[in-house]
Structures are given as C-alpha cells and as structure tokens.
Design an enzyme around this catalytic site. Structure first.
Site, PDB file in Angstrom:
ATOM      1  N   ARG A   1      80.595  24.031 -14.201  1.00  0.00           N
ATOM      2  CA  ARG A   1      79.689  25.137 -13.868  1.00  0.00           C
ATOM      3  C   ARG A   1      78.596  25.359 -14.917  1.00  0.00           C
ATOM      4  O   ARG A   1      78.026  26.428 -15.011  1.00  0.00           O
ATOM      5  CB  ARG A   1      80.471  26.435 -13.623  1.00  0.00           C
ATOM      6  CG  ARG A   1      81.431  26.357 -12.446  1.00  0.00           C
ATOM      7  CD  ARG A   1      81.880  27.745 -12.012  1.00  0.00           C
ATOM      8  NE  ARG A   1      82.730  27.642 -10.842  1.00  0.00           N
ATOM      9  CZ  ARG A   1      84.069  27.686 -10.886  1.00  0.00           C
ATOM     10  NH1 ARG A   1      84.682  27.804 -12.057  1.00  0.00           N
ATOM     11  NH2 ARG A   1      84.772  27.599  -9.784  1.00  0.00           N
TER      12      ARG A   1
ATOM     13  N   LYS B   1      63.767  22.414 -14.201  1.00  0.00           N
ATOM     14  CA  LYS B   1      64.010  21.856 -12.875  1.00  0.00           C
ATOM     15  C   LYS B   1      64.774  20.543 -13.018  1.00  0.00           C
ATOM     16  O   LYS B   1      64.357  19.652 -13.754  1.00  0.00           O
ATOM     17  CB  LYS B   1      62.694  21.598 -12.144  1.00  0.00           C
ATOM     18  CG  LYS B   1      62.084  22.838 -11.513  1.00  0.00           C
ATOM     19  CD  LYS B   1      60.901  22.450 -10.653  1.00  0.00           C
ATOM     20  CE  LYS B   1      60.333  23.640  -9.911  1.00  0.00           C
ATOM     21  NZ  LYS B   1      59.194  23.267  -9.046  1.00  0.00           N
TER      22      LYS B   1
ATOM     23  N   GLU C   1      49.700  14.083 -14.967  1.00  0.00           N
ATOM     24  CA  GLU C   1      50.276  15.411 -15.155  1.00  0.00           C
ATOM     25  C   GLU C   1      49.556  16.186 -16.263  1.00  0.00           C
ATOM     26  O   GLU C   1      49.637  17.415 -16.315  1.00  0.00           O
ATOM     27  CB  GLU C   1      51.774  15.313 -15.462  1.00  0.00           C
ATOM     28  CG  GLU C   1      52.618  14.772 -14.324  1.00  0.00           C
ATOM     29  CD  GLU C   1      52.884  15.805 -13.228  1.00  0.00           C
ATOM     30  OE1 GLU C   1      52.386  16.946 -13.329  1.00  0.00           O
ATOM     31  OE2 GLU C   1      53.597  15.464 -12.261  1.00  0.00           O
TER      32      GLU C   1
ATOM     33  N   LYS D   1      52.311  25.004 -19.227  1.00  0.00           N
ATOM     34  CA  LYS D   1      53.517  25.087 -18.410  1.00  0.00           C
ATOM     35  C   LYS D   1      54.437  26.195 -18.903  1.00  0.00           C
ATOM     36  O   LYS D   1      55.061  26.896 -18.097  1.00  0.00           O
ATOM     37  CB  LYS D   1      54.260  23.754 -18.399  1.00  0.00           C
ATOM     38  CG  LYS D   1      55.454  23.780 -17.439  1.00  0.00           C
ATOM     39  CD  LYS D   1      55.967  22.413 -17.082  1.00  0.00           C
ATOM     40  CE  LYS D   1      57.020  22.513 -15.974  1.00  0.00           C
ATOM     41  NZ  LYS D   1      57.553  21.191 -15.583  1.00  0.00           N
TER      42      LYS D   1
ATOM     43  N   ASN E   1      52.821  22.453  -8.578  1.00  0.00           N
ATOM     44  CA  ASN E   1      53.008  21.413  -7.570  1.00  0.00           C
ATOM     45  C   ASN E   1      51.688  20.894  -7.015  1.00  0.00           C
ATOM     46  O   ASN E   1      51.681  20.191  -5.994  1.00  0.00           O
ATOM     47  CB  ASN E   1      53.874  21.945  -6.417  1.00  0.00           C
ATOM     48  CG  ASN E   1      55.311  22.171  -6.842  1.00  0.00           C
ATOM     49  OD1 ASN E   1      55.917  21.342  -7.504  1.00  0.00           O
ATOM     50  ND2 ASN E   1      55.850  23.323  -6.478  1.00  0.00           N
TER      51      ASN E   1
END
Length: 370
Positions: free
Chosen positions: A121, A143, A185, A227, A246
């Site tokens: 977990r 992410k 990016e 970011k 995105n």
C-alpha cells in the site's frame, strides 16, 4: 547544484539538478537509504553506462546495491513486467519505510513509481532520471503508470517520490534522437505558459540538444520550476491547471497508439508533433494566428523533430486516429477536453471540441506533406 522544492501538503520534496550527483548518491539520499541493501531498478541501456558508477559510490559508502534490470523501451511498462518487479521487491523484503531507486528514463520512473505505490500500500522511491525528458517532466509530480492494450498510462497512481536527483552528466550518453525527444518537453513549458521561455528556446534549443551544459542546466531548471508551480496548485489534476501539462499529449498519444507504443515513435517525438497539431488546430478554430502556429512548428522542427504526420508513414485515416483519442484519461462524461492555445505562452482547456471535426482535421494532416 540547483535545488527546486516541490511544495505539497505533507509530502514536499526536492528536485536537485547539477553535474556529478551520481557520484554523491549516498550523501544526496541521506537518511532515505536506511538499510545496507539498496534496491535499484534500471534498464539494459542505462545499466551499460551507469551501473558501475552507482555500484562504486554505494559500495564506498557501505551500501550493497541489489539490481533489477528490465528491457529498455516502452514495452516494459506492462502488466507482466510490473508483476515481476513487485514479486522481486517482495522477495527483497522491501518495507513501507524503505526507498527504491529508479535509475533511468520515463519508463523506469513510471514503472518503479507505480510498483512503489502499490507495494504494501505504498513504499518510498527516489527518482534518478537519466534522460532529458525524464529530468524535465516525468520524474517530477508523482504520476506513475503502465500501459495496457486500451492505451498509454491508463493504469497507475499518483505517488510522489521522496527525492529527485537530475544528474546532467547522464545526458552525455544519450543518442541525439533521445535528446530531441526530451527537448520537446522543454519547449512545451514555453508554449503552454511562458512566452519568454519559448523565445529563449527558439534561440537556444539547438544548444540544449547539442550538449551545451549551461543551456541544459537552464532548460532543466526552468522546466522543473514551471512544473513544480503547476503540481503544487493541482497535484491530482482536479482543478484544470495540471491538465495544461498535457499540451500535445492527446494528439501525440493517438499517434503512439497507431504506431504500437514502440520505438517507431518515441514519446517526446509524439508530444512534439502533438503540439504542432494543437497549434494548427487552434489556428483552425481562429484562436491563434496561422503565423503563430507556423512559429511553433518552426521552433520544433529546428530541433530536428518531425512536424508532419506524413513522416510516420501511417496506414490509417483521420477517423481511426480520432478514435484512439477516446481512450484518453481526460475523458469526462463522454466528452474529451483538448489543450489548445489562445496564444504562444497561454494554453487552456477547451471542453467544446467536436470529435468529428478532429477526425476531419487529422485527415487533412495525414494528407499534408505527402
């Protein structure tokens, strides 16, 4: 060394950028390495260049690296590779308070981060990104995911690292294609939210790709700062701000799906072409001028990245590419929002886009440049 904080409620951490950080790995990680055995996840390519250096620096500090090496490439972000990794971590008796080291590019960071998120977990992990793309984007923000038959990154979790160490020296081993893919990016941050940084990229993008260390450090630090601000505002992409990251991805992921998520089209290459398409579609909707759309295309093309779908040699139509987009994670109540541009440096989330119009637009783009 530059230190950039990622400020999150109760889970803040640092992104440290500079040269020689791998040689300082034990000192940089500090108390995060609490056992003699240190699990290190990497891929075959990275192991060839950096396993020896990591072995040496950890051993000299009294640690014992335990390696799990996966095949290089997007195919390793799969159920089967994840299962093997989790079974290995359990056999290594990794505990919730331990930290796993993810040494590699975006694939390794995503795979390791997701394994850490679900192991008992949730256990800790340290991102040590070795590609430009990972240093400016995928290693920051939490992410994590794997790919499935249905699409890219559709199974994953938000799981923040305990630390990110971006050693610029690792960029020296990257093929030029990987540098170009990572640069996509970098320029993304200028296109979506900082016109001045876009201007800088127009002037200095070639230096970043060619290996100019000062230009690379500036590019990485400014990208991470951008970011960091967005992640701090919208960690789990619920307010709309993080969705702006995105830009180019909805178009790009459709192209990745059509090419089988393979080395035929790298993620950064797909994002670059996706940003060109987003700019052109924004011009189609009269949100920006054709001149600005051409400027985005020229800046991306100047870095050696493809700006026309025809370069991919696809055997499909616009309707099929639009259908790939319907698997996008941003789908909400049957509608798909797109990241478009009001200007260079001002992206926004458009929730009123016709998929029929997207299909027609993609059909036009497939024919362009043929």
């Amino acid at each position: 060394m530059a230190v950039i904080p990622i400020d999150l409620a109760g889970r803040s951490y640092q992104v440290r950028t500079g040269s020689g950080l791998l040689k300082e790995l034990p000192d940089q990680c500090g108390a995060l390495l609490r056992k003699k055995a240190v699990p290190v996840i990497t891929d075959t390519n990275v192991a060839e260049y950096w396993r020896g250096a990591v072995e040496t620096t950890l051993a000299e500090a009294g640690f014992e690296p335990h390696w799990h090496i996966v095949d290089a490439g997007e195919a390793s972000k799969s159920w089967s590779v994840l299962e093997e990794l989790v079974d290995w971590l359990l056999a290594e008796e990794v505990e919730r308070g331990d930290h796993i080291i993810a040494l590699g590019g975006g694939v390794i960071g995503d795979l390791t981060g997701f394994a850490a998120a679900i192991l008992k977990r949730g256990c800790g992990f340290i991102q040590v990104p070795t590609t430009l793309l990972a240093q400016v984007d995928s290693s920051v923000g939490g992410k994590t995911a794997i790919n499935t038959r249905a699409g890219k990154n559709l199974v994953g979790a938000f799981h923040q690292p305990g630390l990110v160490l971006a050693d610029l020296d690792t960029l020296g081993t990257l093929p030029i294609r990987e540098m170009r893919a990572g640069y996509a990016e970098v320029i993304k941050y200028g296109i979506l939210g900082n016109r001045a940084f876009f201007d800088w990229c127009e002037e200095n993008g070639a230096k970043v790709v060619a290996g100019d260390r000062a230009a690379q450090e500036y590019a990485v630090c400014r990208s991470v700062e951008a970011k960091a601000a967005i992640v701090a505002e919208d960690e789990r992409e619920t307010k709309g701000a993080r969705a702006l990251l995105n830009l180019g991805h909805t178009f790009g992921h459709a192209l990745e799906a059509e090419t089988g998520f393979s080395d035929r089209l790298l993620h950064g290459e797909a994002v670059a072409l996706g940003m060109v398409l987003a700019a052109r579609y924004s011009a189609r909707k009269r949100l920006i001028s054709d001149t600005d759309a051409q400027r985005v295309s020229a800046a991306i093309g100047a870095a050696g990245l493809a700006t026309e779908i025809s370069a991919l040699g696809l055997d499909c139509n616009g309707t099929k590419l639009a259908a790939h987009m319907l698997h996008d994670k941003k789908m909400d109540a049957g509608t798909l929002p797109f990241i478009l541009l009001n200007s260079i440096g001002e992206a926004f989330l458009d929730r009123d886009v016709s998929m029929e119009d997207i299909a027609a637009f993609m059909e036009e783009q497939l024919e362009k440049g043929v």
